[in-house]
Design a protein around this motif. Structure first.
Motif, PDB file in Angstrom:
ATOM      1  N   ALA A 115      57.096 -44.223  66.771  1.00  0.00           N
ATOM      2  CA  ALA A 115      58.429 -44.651  66.203  1.00  0.00           C
ATOM      3  C   ALA A 115      59.452 -44.943  67.313  1.00  0.00           C
ATOM      4  O   ALA A 115      60.106 -46.010  67.117  1.00  0.00           O
ATOM      5  CB  ALA A 115      58.926 -43.378  65.443  1.00  0.00           C
ATOM      6  N   PHE A 116      59.295 -44.336  68.548  1.00  0.00           N
ATOM      7  CA  PHE A 116      60.295 -44.702  69.677  1.00  0.00           C
ATOM      8  C   PHE A 116      59.986 -46.007  70.246  1.00  0.00           C
ATOM      9  O   PHE A 116      60.722 -46.744  70.537  1.00  0.00           O
ATOM     10  CB  PHE A 116      60.360 -43.448  70.879  1.00  0.00           C
ATOM     11  N   SER A 117      58.551 -46.132  70.253  1.00  0.00           N
ATOM     12  CA  SER A 117      58.150 -47.453  70.753  1.00  0.00           C
ATOM     13  C   SER A 117      58.604 -48.685  69.814  1.00  0.00           C
ATOM     14  O   SER A 117      58.900 -49.720  70.439  1.00  0.00           O
ATOM     15  CB  SER A 117      56.585 -47.623  71.012  1.00  0.00           C
ATOM     16  N   VAL A 118      58.446 -48.516  68.642  1.00  0.00           N
ATOM     17  CA  VAL A 118      58.664 -49.563  67.610  1.00  0.00           C
ATOM     18  C   VAL A 118      60.142 -49.776  67.769  1.00  0.00           C
ATOM     19  O   VAL A 118      60.775 -50.834  67.617  1.00  0.00           O
ATOM     20  CB  VAL A 118      58.104 -49.335  66.235  1.00  0.00           C
ATOM     21  N   ALA A 119      61.072 -48.488  67.861  1.00  0.00           N
ATOM     22  CA  ALA A 119      62.392 -48.648  67.742  1.00  0.00           C
ATOM     23  C   ALA A 119      62.910 -49.460  68.844  1.00  0.00           C
ATOM     24  O   ALA A 119      63.795 -50.262  68.670  1.00  0.00           O
ATOM     25  CB  ALA A 119      63.035 -47.301  67.560  1.00  0.00           C
ATOM     26  N   LEU A 120      62.409 -49.073  70.004  1.00  0.00           N
ATOM     27  CA  LEU A 120      63.054 -50.101  71.324  1.00  0.00           C
ATOM     28  C   LEU A 120      62.587 -51.153  71.530  1.00  0.00           C
ATOM     29  O   LEU A 120      63.397 -52.303  71.817  1.00  0.00           O
ATOM     30  CB  LEU A 120      62.427 -49.217  72.514  1.00  0.00           C
TER      31      LEU A 120
ATOM     32  N   ILE B 141      46.488 -40.805  77.718  1.00  0.00           N
ATOM     33  CA  ILE B 141      45.083 -40.446  78.078  1.00  0.00           C
ATOM     34  C   ILE B 141      44.147 -41.019  76.841  1.00  0.00           C
ATOM     35  O   ILE B 141      42.888 -41.077  77.052  1.00  0.00           O
ATOM     36  CB  ILE B 141      45.215 -38.999  77.995  1.00  0.00           C
ATOM     37  N   THR B 142      44.546 -41.411  75.821  1.00  0.00           N
ATOM     38  CA  THR B 142      43.786 -42.081  74.611  1.00  0.00           C
ATOM     39  C   THR B 142      44.006 -43.476  74.792  1.00  0.00           C
ATOM     40  O   THR B 142      45.049 -43.814  74.926  1.00  0.00           O
ATOM     41  CB  THR B 142      44.162 -41.397  73.162  1.00  0.00           C
ATOM     42  N   THR B 143      43.047 -44.231  74.232  1.00  0.00           N
ATOM     43  CA  THR B 143      43.048 -45.689  74.285  1.00  0.00           C
ATOM     44  C   THR B 143      43.245 -46.169  72.854  1.00  0.00           C
ATOM     45  O   THR B 143      43.069 -47.629  72.576  1.00  0.00           O
ATOM     46  CB  THR B 143      41.684 -46.390  74.713  1.00  0.00           C
ATOM     47  N   ASP B 144      43.733 -45.548  71.841  1.00  0.00           N
ATOM     48  CA  ASP B 144      43.856 -45.989  70.478  1.00  0.00           C
ATOM     49  C   ASP B 144      45.652 -46.513  70.529  1.00  0.00           C
ATOM     50  O   ASP B 144      46.730 -45.782  70.031  1.00  0.00           O
ATOM     51  CB  ASP B 144      43.822 -44.683  69.402  1.00  0.00           C
ATOM     52  N   VAL B 145      45.426 -47.795  70.760  1.00  0.00           N
ATOM     53  CA  VAL B 145      46.797 -48.467  70.906  1.00  0.00           C
ATOM     54  C   VAL B 145      46.978 -49.681  70.138  1.00  0.00           C
ATOM     55  O   VAL B 145      48.056 -50.454  70.311  1.00  0.00           O
ATOM     56  CB  VAL B 145      47.338 -48.741  72.464  1.00  0.00           C
ATOM     57  N   GLU B 146      45.923 -49.940  69.324  1.00  0.00           N
ATOM     58  CA  GLU B 146      46.300 -51.209  68.480  1.00  0.00           C
ATOM     59  C   GLU B 146      47.370 -51.111  67.590  1.00  0.00           C
ATOM     60  O   GLU B 146      48.039 -52.169  67.555  1.00  0.00           O
ATOM     61  CB  GLU B 146      44.792 -51.412  67.669  1.00  0.00           C
ATOM     62  N   GLU B 147      47.577 -50.050  66.937  1.00  0.00           N
ATOM     63  CA  GLU B 147      48.748 -50.117  66.134  1.00  0.00           C
ATOM     64  C   GLU B 147      50.203 -50.341  66.805  1.00  0.00           C
ATOM     65  O   GLU B 147      50.900 -51.285  66.367  1.00  0.00           O
ATOM     66  CB  GLU B 147      48.917 -48.674  65.421  1.00  0.00           C
ATOM     67  N   VAL B 148      50.415 -49.708  67.849  1.00  0.00           N
ATOM     68  CA  VAL B 148      51.614 -49.891  68.639  1.00  0.00           C
ATOM     69  C   VAL B 148      51.674 -51.055  69.218  1.00  0.00           C
ATOM     70  O   VAL B 148      52.570 -51.804  69.311  1.00  0.00           O
ATOM     71  CB  VAL B 148      51.963 -48.716  69.670  1.00  0.00           C
ATOM     72  N   LYS B 149      50.553 -51.731  69.577  1.00  0.00           N
ATOM     73  CA  LYS B 149      50.549 -53.185  70.225  1.00  0.00           C
ATOM     74  C   LYS B 149      50.956 -54.066  69.206  1.00  0.00           C
ATOM     75  O   LYS B 149      51.645 -55.009  69.381  1.00  0.00           O
ATOM     76  CB  LYS B 149      49.096 -53.301  70.938  1.00  0.00           C
ATOM     77  N   THR B 150      50.113 -54.022  67.972  1.00  0.00           N
ATOM     78  CA  THR B 150      50.643 -54.935  67.060  1.00  0.00           C
ATOM     79  C   THR B 150      52.308 -54.976  66.646  1.00  0.00           C
ATOM     80  O   THR B 150      52.710 -55.923  66.243  1.00  0.00           O
ATOM     81  CB  THR B 150      49.561 -54.561  65.573  1.00  0.00           C
ATOM     82  N   LEU B 151      52.606 -53.491  66.297  1.00  0.00           N
ATOM     83  CA  LEU B 151      54.011 -53.430  65.994  1.00  0.00           C
ATOM     84  C   LEU B 151      55.023 -53.966  67.134  1.00  0.00           C
ATOM     85  O   LEU B 151      56.117 -54.585  66.716  1.00  0.00           O
ATOM     86  CB  LEU B 151      54.240 -52.089  65.600  1.00  0.00           C
ATOM     87  N   VAL B 152      54.739 -53.694  68.246  1.00  0.00           N
ATOM     88  CA  VAL B 152      55.435 -54.212  69.294  1.00  0.00           C
ATOM     89  C   VAL B 152      55.605 -55.604  69.303  1.00  0.00           C
ATOM     90  O   VAL B 152      56.628 -56.195  69.519  1.00  0.00           O
ATOM     91  CB  VAL B 152      55.187 -53.502  70.800  1.00  0.00           C
TER      92      VAL B 152
END
Length: 258
Positions: free
Chosen positions: A30-35, A47-58
């Motif tokens: 939520a903080f990533s998308v807000a900014l 440490i985890t590579t599950d970043v597709e959702e945040v990458k897509t939203l940003v």
């Protein structure tokens, strides 16, 4: 600034670059998308590579997204994070220290094996990342450090003495760094979320007894939604909060007043 110069542009983060630890899941997402919605580019170390959702939203907001796979508790990791963000994006303007864990256990069995990892992630990593970013912020003449505290920054908390201890520590660290860095136009504040509807609280919410126990303590009569935290993060990351420093902003639906 004269009152006539006040503008909603003060809330804009256009051209800013933000590091958000834990920024690919839960509250951190939520903080990533807000900014990003406010205009910032986003750098997530995890440490985890599950970043597709945040990458897509940003990237959907037209902002740059960068990721670094790393363990923020490893020696030298936080320096590498700051250096890599500057190399890829050009600066570090905002830090959100959100990564955290909460090991649970009866007090009789809550030993160093449970205590130490929480201190390392919840408190020491927040200090170290801030420490590494501080010289760059001082040189550029501005910076925002946002630490994620908790209601347990103010309360005791059964089944996890380390969680309460680290969150009390985060508030103390916020005040101490404010006292040191405010003179360089660096604002250091914290957000203390209340009870939010996330995966971590699913067991509590699914039990009618424990769910009602929480709701009875919240004047707003509902669990928080992660979106309820986004405005607070944007405010503390923006120039609109330039004279807010050393403060812990509680976002809890009124929990602490009851």
């Amino acid at each position: 600034m004269h009152i006539s110069e006040f503008s909603m542009n003060l809330f804009s983060l256009d051209g800013k670059n933000a590091i958000i630890t834990g920024g690919n899941s839960g509250l951190g997402l939520a903080f990533s998308v807000a900014l990003a919605k406010a205009g910032a580019n986003v750098f997530v170390p995890s440490i985890t590579t599950d970043v597709e959702e945040v990458k897509t939203l940003v990237e959907g907001e037209g902002r740059r997204f960068e990721f670094l796979e790393t363990n923020i508790t490893e020696p030298g990791a936080c320096k590498t994070i700051v250096d890599t963000c500057i190399e890829r994006l050009g600066s570090v303007d905002i830090i959100v220290n959100c990564a955290g864990i909460c090991n649970l256990g009866d007090v009789d069995e809550f030993d160093r094996a449970k205590w130490d990892p929480m201190i390392a992630i919840n408190l020491t990593a927040a200090f170290e990342l801030s420490y590494e970013a501080m010289p760059h912020m001082r040189t550029q003449g501005h910076g925002k450090i946002i630490n994620i505290a908790s209601l347990f920054s103010f309360l005791g908390g059964q089944w996890s003495p380390a969680y309460a201890a680290t969150k009390h520590g985060i508030v103390g660290f916020t005040k101490a760094y404010c006292d040191e860095l405010a003179q360089y136009n660096i604002q250091v504040n914290a957000i203390a979320p209340g009870y939010f509807a996330t995966k971590i609280t699913e067991a509590t919410r699914s039990n009618p007894v424990t769910n009602q126990r929480v709701l009875d303590h919240i004047p707003a009569n509902r669990w928080g939604d992660v979106a309820d935290l986004m405005g607070a993060c944007v405010f503390l990351a923006s120039n609109a909060s330039d004279y807010v420093n050393g403060h812990t902003l509680t976002v809890d639906g009124g929990y602490l007043v009851r």
